[in-house]
Design an enzyme around this catalytic site. Structure first.
Site, PDB file in Angstrom:
ATOM      1  N   ASP A  82       0.821  -1.213   0.000  1.00 50.19           N
ATOM      2  CA  ASP A  82       0.000   0.000   0.000  1.00 50.19           C
ATOM      3  C   ASP A  82       0.858   1.266   0.000  1.00 50.19           C
ATOM      4  O   ASP A  82       0.368   2.351   0.330  1.00 50.19           O
ATOM      5  CB  ASP A  82      -0.979   0.004   1.179  1.00 50.19           C
ATOM      6  CG  ASP A  82      -0.308   0.258   2.524  1.00 50.19           C
ATOM      7  OD1 ASP A  82       0.926   0.081   2.630  1.00 50.19           O
ATOM      8  OD2 ASP A  82      -1.024   0.636   3.477  1.00 50.19           O
ATOM      9  N   GLU A  90      -5.785  12.592  12.734  1.00 50.92           N
ATOM     10  CA  GLU A  90      -5.919  13.063  11.353  1.00 50.92           C
ATOM     11  C   GLU A  90      -6.995  14.135  11.184  1.00 50.92           C
ATOM     12  O   GLU A  90      -7.077  14.756  10.120  1.00 50.92           O
ATOM     13  CB  GLU A  90      -6.263  11.891  10.426  1.00 50.92           C
ATOM     14  CG  GLU A  90      -5.148  10.887  10.235  1.00 50.92           C
ATOM     15  CD  GLU A  90      -5.544   9.763   9.282  1.00 50.92           C
ATOM     16  OE1 GLU A  90      -4.638   9.092   8.766  1.00 50.92           O
ATOM     17  OE2 GLU A  90      -6.759   9.564   9.064  1.00 50.92           O
TER      18      GLU A  90
END
Length: 381
Positions: A258, A319
């Site tokens: 990824d 985040e």
């Protein structure tokens, strides 16, 4: 995201173009439910429980991420699309009949769904095609395999195998050794890598960013923590990719990751001052000179607005305060990298309106797009 389950589904038709109805059902199950990886022979059987036309019956093996309940809902919708008219508590002629027989080894008893199918042992027209696929599978309730259940069923109706065959339908990836899925924060690269790994038996490499102690601090004070963050990522990624690649044989294994190591340069160029980045790039070039390059580098492009929405949905506390400008800079950095990159085979995919996690058809199309790119590569694998 649900993991793959194996379901066995009985399919039958005794109305209209019966063979075509069965194949249409397989095609729709592939599009909406999951891969149809194996199909039994087709059997001509008398109507069961009522006076009606002869049936064509078969069984299929399906790999799906749907829960058992969602699988039932999808199969009922497919029946409707293929013209099935259900009359409660009554057996009738039908264009298509789709029944869940097994769902892994799940035992479930609900008002509208019982697994394993409660009438399996008394239906030869299901046991025979099921025995084509899983003769030695042990029934979770009766502790007897399918072959023995078939041999001992009280149903003595005559069934006849037909010469026609149904075609399975499933996603395939062209042969390659190393696939990197890249994208901005919240682009879906990890989800896609995990799905490809599971569906195509690929070795999976995931970036271990969650354990980085500098990351939450960086989102609070980017200027102060940019250099230690990027240097720690540089070291961690190098160690991880070196360790993980060493475990695999790229001549025989299929590896999906990824991230690609070049993301270190992309993020560092955004976050570091010019002098810091110059030093960083020199260290990067030394550390990564011997790291294998992916056969194909796929970049999942998402707009900043969509990235922010995705980040909000997944709910990682550290985040939630990421600035839109920062995501925009990262997107620009990736696009500049792709524009000038000559050493990698790169495929950019615009992910606008694509929801591959929740839409089977979107996922299928994404795999086809990746396949198309692989088919144009000159790979010695």
């Amino acid at each position: 995201m649900e993991t793959n389950k194996t379901a066995y589904i009985a399919i039958g038709s005794n109305q209209g173009q019966k063979l075509q109805h069965l194949q249409d059902a397989i095609d729709m199950i592939y599009s909406e439910v999951g891969d149809v990886v194996r199909v039994s022979k087709i059997y001509k059987t008398p109507a069961w429980g009522f006076n009606g036309n002869e049936f064509l019956n078969a069984c299929i093996e399906v790999i799906t991420r749907l829960t058992a309940e969602d699988l039932l809902r999808s199969l009922l919708e497919i029946e409707l699309k293929l013209g099935r008219e259900r009359i409660p508590n009554q057996y009738t002629n039908r264009t298509i009949d789709l029944d869940i027989i097994f769902y892994d080894r799940l035992k479930l008893e609900q008002e509208h769904l019982v697994i394993p199918h409660p009438k399996l042992t008394s239906r030869k027209f299901v046991l025979q095609p099921l025995a084509d696929l899983i003769p030695y599978f042990t029934h979770p309730d009766f502790k007897t395999n399918i072959s023995d259940l078939l041999a001992n069923t009280a149903d003595n109706s005559t069934i006849e195998v037909v010469t026609e065959q149904l075609q399975p339908k499933f996603n395939q990836l062209e042969k390659l050794s190393f696939l990197a899925i890249e994208g901005n924060i919240g682009s879906g690269k990890t989800s896609l890598s995990q799905m490809i790994s599971e569906d195509f038996n690929a070795k999976l490499i995931l970036e271990r960013f969650k354990d980085n102690a500098f990351l939450p601090k960086f989102y609070e004070d980017q200027k102060r923590y940019a250099f230690p963050l990027e240097m720690s990522f540089l070291a961690d990624r190098h160690q991880q990719i070196a360790d993980d690649i060493a475990q695999f044989d790229l001549f025989t294994d299929f590896v999906v990751s990824d991230y690609d190591v070049h993301k270190s340069l992309i993020f560092a160029k955004v976050t570091l001052e010019a002098e810091e980045f110059s030093l960083y790039k020199k260290i990067f070039n030394v550390m990564y000179s011997e790291i294998p390059k992916p056969d194909l580098y796929v970049y999942l492009y998402q707009s900043t607005e969509q990235l922010l929405e995705n980040i909000k949905k997944r709910g990682r506390d550290y985040e939630q305060n990421i600035a839109p400008d920062y995501l925009e800079q990262i997107n620009t950095g990736y696009l500049e990298f792709i524009k000038h990159q000559q050493q990698l085979n790169i495929k950019l995919i615009d992910m606008a309106s694509i929801d591959f996690v929740n839409s089977r058809s979107d996922y299928n199309q994404l795999i086809k797009t990746i396949n198309h790119s692989i088919s144009h590569l000159n790979l010695n694998v």
